[in-house]
Enzyme design. Structure first.
Site, PDB file in Angstrom:
ATOM      1  CB  THR A 156      -0.085  -8.638  -2.261  1.00  0.00           C
ATOM      2  OG1 THR A 156      -0.998  -8.350  -1.184  1.00  0.00           O
ATOM      3  CG2 THR A 156       0.774  -9.836  -1.880  1.00  0.00           C
ATOM      4  CE  LYS A 182      -0.157  -8.747   2.026  1.00  0.00           C
ATOM      5  NZ  LYS A 182      -1.472  -9.391   1.582  1.00  0.00           N
ATOM      6  CB  THR A 193      -6.636 -10.954   4.281  1.00  0.00           C
ATOM      7  OG1 THR A 193      -7.859 -11.641   4.306  1.00  0.00           O
ATOM      8  CG2 THR A 193      -5.716 -11.596   3.282  1.00  0.00           C
ATOM      9  CD  GLU A 279      -7.417  -5.414  -2.510  1.00  0.00           C
ATOM     10  OE1 GLU A 279      -6.481  -6.238  -2.551  1.00  0.00           O
ATOM     11  OE2 GLU A 279      -8.600  -5.721  -2.737  1.00  0.00           O
ATOM     12  CG  ASN A 401     -10.567  -7.218  -5.260  1.00  0.00           C
ATOM     13  OD1 ASN A 401      -9.695  -7.985  -4.903  1.00  0.00           O
ATOM     14  ND2 ASN A 401     -10.708  -5.999  -4.757  1.00  0.00           N
TER      15      ASN A 401
END
Length: 417
Positions: A156, A182, A193, A279, A401
């Protein structure tokens, strides 16, 4: 690893008897063609095991995969990216069931032999009008050598796909383990996550595999953190089909221990890859706690330091702020004595006995400016230890985010909201 292991290509498709496929359905955005629906299938019956998020809010595919594993063993996994199918009520459960049934029927499996996983935005129904017509193609495309496509289809916010495969001798037979994962944001201990799929052609009983998976997850995916958030979809699924030809091994035997070490190593490599691709992160930091009274004390200290927004912000700035590390140690709820705590950056003492250490600040800054470094925290009160892997927290992470509005805009076009 205390025995020779060879890295090979192929990811989850590398072990014998496994086939993979992936296609593009435009789940997140129909205007963008990227792989977003994947299938892993074993030609032979498997033993299987899995771990799932401990979040009390669980996505529909998590609930269904848990139920399927309680019934028996899995032989296939279907997964999508772009939509988490979480917080979607009865419709979400029905959609997850449909995904299992759609691949089970042409493969001659029961629905409960299929694990189902989703990842992406939370709170939106799956765009089944784009997914459902594509299942026949997904099954028809199954083949060997396509494990990398699966790894690409499940990402993602990841910047790249993550996979690994190894081969090694086990009891006179060449055994393979392949995996993909992932995860880049919403990463926290107690699963993190992520989605992780692992296949192996080792001959492992269900009980042995379950224990090996629990041990491996605890030593890998439960030891990483990026932002301290825990998702609704976290899943690890492992399938073993025995196609290596080796006989099954006994619990506690040398072969069992060797297999566990190999599986642990694969999981840890995948876990580290998640942190390195966090991220908008710029640092990969290993935090090693030693000298604790108990294992729990060591774990509490490591988690407090790795989750601290202040500590992670200082890492982003290349600031070797050992005071922030020590303050996190202090509120960790572990039994510590301030005057006994030592803190080192890549072996250079920044803090000794709770006070400023002898290493010049310029040397510590050089270490903290590196892409990767290690912080050792010695509590000097016992023999227990614990290790975790973390990242910095950047302004770019916050910016990335801030909004998922674009997803909802597409969902309105699809008539889903």
């Amino acid at each position: 690893m205390d025995f020779p292991v060879t890295r090979i290509k192929g990811g989850v498709g590398a072990p014998r008897g496994f086939q993979c496929s992936a296609i593009s359905c435009g789940i997140k955005n129909p205007a963008v063609e990227r792989l977003d629906l994947a299938l892993i299938y074993s030609e032979s019956p498997c033993t299987s095991a899995g771990t799932f998020t401990i979040n009390r809010v669980k996505a529909a595919p998590v609930k269904l995969s848990q139920a399927h594993l309680r019934k028996g063993d899995l032989r296939a996994i279907v997964a999508n990216s772009g939509n988490a199918n979480a917080c979607t009520g009865v419709q979400g459960v029905n959609d997850a069931k449909l995904m299992c049934k759609a691949v089970a029927k042409p493969l001659g499996l029961t629905r409960s032999e299929v694990g189902v996983c989703s990842t992406g935005v939370i709170g939106l129904p799956l765009p089944m009008t784009r997914i459902e017509p594509r299942f026949d193609e997904l099954v028809e495309k199954l083949g060997s050598g396509q494990g990398t496509d699966v790894a690409k289809a499940i990402i993602t916010s990841d910047t790249h796909h993550k996979e690994i495969a190894i081969s090694f001798d086990l009891g006179g037979h060449r055994v393979r383990i392949g995996g993909c994962v992932k995860g880049a944001g919403m990463i926290s201990p107690s699963m993190a996550t992520m989605l992780c799929f692992i296949t192996t052609d080792a001959n492992v009983t269900r009980d042995n595999l379950r224990k090996a998976v629990l041990e491996g997850v605890d030593d890998s995916f439960n030891r990483i953190t990026i932002d301290g958030d825990m998702s609704t979809n976290d899943t690890v699924l492992v399938l073993a089909n025995g196609r290596s030809g080796m006989p099954s091994f006994r619990r506690g035997s040398a072969l069992c221990k060797q297999f566990r070490k190999a599986l642990n190593w694969v999981m840890l490599e995948l876990a580290k890859a998640i942190v390195r691709d966090g991220e908008r992160v710029t640092k990969f930091v290993t935090v090693q706690v030693s000298g604790a009274r108990t294992y729990l004390d060591a774990k509490l200290v490591a988690e407090a330091v790795c989750k601290s927004a202040l500590v992670k912000s200082s890492w982003n700035g290349g600031d070797p702020n050992w005071g922030r590390v020590l303050h996190a140690v202090g509120y960790s709820r572990a039994r510590i004595r301030e005057e006994l705590v030592d803190i080192c950056y890549d072996g250079k003492p920044a803090c000794l006995g709770g006070l400023q250490g002898p290493t010049p600040m310029d040397e510590l800054r050089e270490i903290a400016a590196q892409r990767e470094f290690q912080i050792d925290i010695n509590l000097n009160q016992g023999d227990a230890e614990y290790c975790m892997y973390s990242s910095d927290l950047s302004p770019e992470y916050v910016d990335f985010n801030r909004s998922e509005y674009a997803y909802w805009k597409q969902a309105r076009k699809d008539g889903l909201v």
